[in-house]
Design an enzyme around this catalytic site. Structure first.
Site, PDB file in Angstrom:
ATOM      1  N   HIS A 211       0.340   1.657 -13.436  1.00  0.00           N
ATOM      2  CA  HIS A 211       1.166   0.674 -14.035  1.00  0.00           C
ATOM      3  C   HIS A 211       2.717   0.995 -13.952  1.00  0.00           C
ATOM      4  O   HIS A 211       2.923   2.119 -14.307  1.00  0.00           O
ATOM      5  CB  HIS A 211       0.824   0.284 -15.502  1.00  0.00           C
TER       6      HIS A 211
ATOM      7  N   GLY B 137       0.751  -1.402   0.161  1.00  0.00           N
ATOM      8  CA  GLY B 137       0.095   0.009  -0.235  1.00  0.00           C
ATOM      9  C   GLY B 137       0.761   1.270   0.154  1.00  0.00           C
ATOM     10  O   GLY B 137       0.333   2.453   0.311  1.00  0.00           O
TER      11      GLY B 137
ATOM     12  N   ASP C 264      -4.270  -3.050 -19.362  1.00  0.00           N
ATOM     13  CA  ASP C 264      -3.108  -2.130 -19.478  1.00  0.00           C
ATOM     14  C   ASP C 264      -3.358  -1.316 -20.687  1.00  0.00           C
ATOM     15  O   ASP C 264      -2.428  -0.644 -21.305  1.00  0.00           O
ATOM     16  CB  ASP C 264      -1.915  -2.716 -19.526  1.00  0.00           C
TER      17      ASP C 264
HETATM   18  C1  GRF Z   1       3.650  -1.550  -7.364  1.00  0.00           C
HETATM   19  O1  GRF Z   1       4.792  -2.195  -7.645  1.00  0.00           O
HETATM   20  C2  GRF Z   1       3.054  -0.772  -8.374  1.00  0.00           C
HETATM   21  O2  GRF Z   1       3.802  -0.745  -9.643  1.00  0.00           O
HETATM   22  C3  GRF Z   1       1.999  -2.000  -8.773  1.00  0.00           C
HETATM   23  O3  GRF Z   1       1.780  -2.882  -7.669  1.00  0.00           O
HETATM   24  C4  GRF Z   1       2.868  -2.439  -6.720  1.00  0.00           C
HETATM   25  C5  GRF Z   1       1.923  -1.619  -5.554  1.00  0.00           C
HETATM   26  O4  GRF Z   1       2.787  -1.243  -4.625  1.00  0.00           O
HETATM   27  N1  GRF Z   1       0.943  -1.271  -9.431  1.00  0.00           N
HETATM   28  P1  GRF Z   1       2.097  -0.681  -3.161  1.00  0.00           P
HETATM   29  O5  GRF Z   1       1.232  -1.969  -2.686  1.00  0.00           O
HETATM   30  O6  GRF Z   1       1.328   0.512  -3.490  1.00  0.00           O
HETATM   31  O7  GRF Z   1       3.354  -0.515  -2.310  1.00  0.00           O
END
Ligand code: GRF
Length: 199
Positions: free
Chosen positions: A111, A14, A152
């Protein structure tokens, strides 16, 4: 005038959710985080929501063997909360048709690459950065885009590039993309939509 009501869908630690929370709490992002939803009971993101007094719920695949039932339960919850915008922030499920019946045009995703490169089925988490490094690219970055049924493939809202340094490992690159791109453009993209949608 009421604020834009957003739901953030998460699966992991998160840090993207935290970036949104920080901007809401410092007053630079005038939206309301109505709820945080995870498909995993153990997601660290749920603890972040709890620490900030944000309503949160887990819809575990254990309780919903069929994904369409899981998605239908989530969508019903979002509607009950009068959510305007659904933000996928590290949500590792591919959302099903059920979402688009109610939230078409109102779902965005972050992404960890400069789409359309290094996107699509199978490109998530560290795999993205492994592919980027393998390609010999000099820069990478992150993209906030609208979510459509094809993975995507939705219209890009915001992108930010990040340079690739000699000796970068996928882990180092993931961290730099997270901190120097994702955590900046996700809250910014939400702010852009709040303005565009006249909230
Ligand atoms: C990250 O690697 C982001 O690029 C991808 O999912 C992951 C989320 O990380 N969309 P977090 O849970 O927000 O730290």
């Amino acid at each position: 005038m009421r604020k834009l009501r957003i739901a953030v869908l998460v699966s992991g630690g998160g840090t993207n959710l935290q970036a949104i929370i920080d901007r809401v709490e410092d007053g630079t992002l005038p939206v309301e985080i109505v709820c945080v939803i995870s498909n995993r009971l153990q997601a660290g993101a749920l603890e972040r929501a709890a620490r900030h007094g944000i309503d949160h719920a887990a819809f575990s695949i254990r309780d919903y063997p069929e994904q369409r039932d899981q998605d239908a339960a989530i969508v019903a919850y979002l509607q009950e909360k009068h959510v305007d915008l659904v933000v996928l922030a590290g949500y590792l499920r591919i959302i099903s048709r059920v979402f688009f019946e109610t939230y078409a045009g109102r779902i965005i995703n972050i992404h960890p690459a400069l789409l359309p490169d290094f996107g699509g089925d199978g490109f998530y988490g560290l795999r993205v950065h492994e592919a980027v490094l393998k390609s010999g690219a000099k820069t990478t970055g992150a993209t906030v885009h609208y979510v459509v049924p094809e993975t995507d493939a939705g219209a890009v809202i915001l992108q930010k590039s990040v340079e690739i340094l000699p000796g970068d490992t996928p882990e180092l690159l993931q961290k730099r993309v997270l901190t120097q791109a994702e955590h900046i453009i996700l809250p910014e993209a939400i702010a852009i939509l709040a303005k565009e949608w006249k909230f």
